[in-house]
Design an enzyme around this catalytic site. Structure first.
Site, PDB file in Angstrom:
ATOM      1  N   ARG A 164       0.838  -1.207   0.000  1.00  6.66           N
ATOM      2  CA  ARG A 164       0.000   0.000   0.000  1.00  6.66           C
ATOM      3  C   ARG A 164       0.870   1.252   0.000  1.00  6.66           C
ATOM      4  NH1 ARG A 164      -4.095  -3.385   2.919  1.00  6.66           N
ATOM      5  NH2 ARG A 164      -2.969  -3.326   4.895  1.00  6.66           N
TER       6      ARG A 164
ATOM      7  N   PHE B  27     -11.524  -3.715  -5.917  1.00  6.21           N
ATOM      8  CA  PHE B  27     -11.566  -4.651  -4.781  1.00  6.21           C
ATOM      9  C   PHE B  27     -10.936  -3.969  -3.562  1.00  6.21           C
ATOM     10  CE2 PHE B  27     -10.893  -6.915  -8.790  1.00  6.21           C
ATOM     11  CZ  PHE B  27     -12.010  -7.739  -8.849  1.00  6.21           C
TER      12      PHE B  27
ATOM     13  N   CYS C 143      -3.435 -13.200  -4.881  1.00  8.05           N
ATOM     14  CA  CYS C 143      -3.211 -13.835  -3.579  1.00  8.05           C
ATOM     15  C   CYS C 143      -3.403 -15.347  -3.667  1.00  8.05           C
ATOM     16  CB  CYS C 143      -4.134 -13.240  -2.525  1.00  8.05           C
ATOM     17  SG  CYS C 143      -5.895 -13.469  -2.859  1.00  8.05           S
TER      18      CYS C 143
ATOM     19  N   ALA D 116     -16.597  -5.195  -9.691  1.00  8.54           N
ATOM     20  CA  ALA D 116     -15.430  -4.552 -10.294  1.00  8.54           C
ATOM     21  C   ALA D 116     -15.465  -4.620 -11.816  1.00  8.54           C
ATOM     22  CB  ALA D 116     -14.147  -5.198  -9.770  1.00  8.54           C
TER      23      ALA D 116
ATOM     24  N   ASP E 154      -6.651  -5.673  -6.804  1.00 10.38           N
ATOM     25  CA  ASP E 154      -6.321  -6.572  -5.695  1.00 10.38           C
ATOM     26  C   ASP E 154      -7.485  -7.532  -5.460  1.00 10.38           C
ATOM     27  OD1 ASP E 154      -5.097  -7.749  -3.514  1.00 10.38           O
ATOM     28  OD2 ASP E 154      -5.714  -6.182  -2.108  1.00 10.38           O
TER      29      ASP E 154
ATOM     30  N   ASP F 273     -15.838  -1.899  -4.517  1.00  4.83           N
ATOM     31  CA  ASP F 273     -15.907  -3.217  -3.881  1.00  4.83           C
ATOM     32  C   ASP F 273     -17.350  -3.692  -3.909  1.00  4.83           C
ATOM     33  OD1 ASP F 273     -13.800  -4.853  -1.928  1.00  4.83           O
ATOM     34  OD2 ASP F 273     -15.907  -5.290  -1.482  1.00  4.83           O
TER      35      ASP F 273
END
Length: 399
Positions: free
Chosen positions: A216, A232, A343, A283, A303, A255
């Site tokens: 960030r 997101f 992720c 999104a 993200d 989001d």
């Protein structure tokens, strides 16, 4: 609960090397036979096809991971063992990484990264939230929570099964435990000089994503003077860092969770950053709408949640990343910055970079990868378990 082995797991020939090297997951396909009659959550010993002892672990015949390994000495997985592992994890955060300040948020225990497969614990000021992804760990939770409180001196701990793995492990999703006191409202934490409220009970995962802490701040360096799109966005972490560090033209956070968007707005107000705009929307639909309206941004942040939970999902996940990033480029100004993340531990860095090459070809826009980043240091990567290097964050300049 006894810590003595209840069974002997014998591996197939030529399957033992990863486990001698310290990889903690023994899948069914590596097992030749099971000697004895271990029940789910029992302690077992694992041996090579030649009969050499490898490690001790915890058994779950219903799981994709039949045995999770914890100790490579032929010694019991007793209370003293768990205490030593948790103390080591806490020392890394407090004594080495200096993340134990009042009001701080950090990952206190990172599952495989700390040799505690199936246990993830985040610390928010004086409280802990434990996410449990192993039935055997879940059955030992009372002991583990007591050790966590003893080691950290926290006021309270909330522990619950991981929603993504509960069914596969045989855990009831709603089987939560509380030790001590958990506050009724959100907990305030401080990260990168910004204040956030964290909903310990109702938030996603453990309530906040500490793994993106350094990313960030890194992305914010590229936001000075520009307009930022944060896809997101959850509770506004990237957006607020961007505004604090000079996104003069404002930010738009998207989001699908209305609750997350409401919290993002409260976080913006807490920091006097009311120029942050947040919208509850899908999104992909938002990107299509922005592109149709001709809106553009100097920085676009992607993200998304985990796209690949199992190996069979990997191909579909790669198509999803390609589609998302190609759509993001439609609203990114020439020379702009794309900060794109994955992720999914099953997606490696080389594959993620190759996907960006495909996006460059598809959109006819050159992509320069400026930085390849990962999770914050309180999410340490086990050299023996490459899957623990799960977070990819690529900072790219797009022509």
């Amino acid at each position: 609960m006894t810590a003595s082995p209840k069974g002997r797991i014998c591996l197939l020939p030529r399957r033992a090397r990863p486990f001698f090297a310290g990889h903690p997951w023994v899948y069914r396909a590596s097992i030749a036979r099971i000697e004895g009659k271990p029940d789910a959550a029992d302690e077992v010993s694992v041996f090579s096809a030649e009969g050499a002892f490898i490690a001790r672990g915890l058994f779950n015949p219903s799981s994709n991971i039949v045995v999770r390994l914890y100790r490579w000495e032929d010694e019991p997985l007793d209370e003293a063992f768990w205490r030593s592992k948790i103390r080591a994890a806490a020392h890394l955060r407090g004594g080495v990484l200096a993340l134990g300040d009042p009001g701080a948020a950090c990952r206190l225990v990172f599952s495989e990264g700390d040799g505690l497969s199936g246990l993830t614990v985040d610390r928010y000021d004086r409280w802990l939230v434990a996410n449990i992804s192993s039935l055997a760990v879940h059955k030992r939770r009372e002991m583990l929570l007591e050790i966590l409180r003893e080691v950290t001196g926290c006021e309270g701990i909330l522990a619950r099964p991981d929603r993504a793995t509960a069914d596969k492990e045989g855990m009831a999703r709603g089987d939560a435990s509380i030790l001590g006191n958990i506050p009724d409202g959100p907990v305030g934490v401080l990260e990168n000089g910004l204040k956030y409220e964290v909903d310990l009970v109702g938030g996603q995962k453990t309530g906040f994503y500490c793994d993106q802490r350094d990313n960030r701040k890194a992305v914010a360096r590229f936001c000075a003077g520009g307009r930022v799109l944060d896809l997101f966005c959850y509770t506004g972490g990237f957006s607020l860092n961007a505004l604090r560090h000079g996104a003069a033209s404002g930010t738009v956070g998207i989001d699908s969770s209305a609750a997350a968007i409401a919290q993002a707005r409260r976080n913006a107000s807490l920091n006097g950053l009311d120029r942050a705009e947040f919208r509850a929307a899908d999104a992909h639909e938002a990107l299509a709408d922005l592109a149709e309206k001709g809106e553009t941004f100097g920085v676009v942040i992607c993200d998304p949640p985990k796209y690949a939970g199992q190996a069979k999902d990997r191909e579909v996940a790669m198509r999803g990343y390609r589609r998302l990033n190609a759509a993001a480029l439609r609203v990114l100004q020439p020379g702009g910055i794309l900060a794109t993340c994955s992720c999914s531990g099953l997606v490696d860095r080389a594959s993620f970079a190759a996907m960006l090459g495909q996006v460059a070809e598809e959109t006819r826009r050159p992509i320069q990868i400026l930085e390849q980043r990962g999770q914050a240091a309180d999410h340490p990567v086990s050299a023996a378990c490459p899957e623990s290097d799960y977070l990819k964050c690529f900072l790219c300049r797009v022509g």
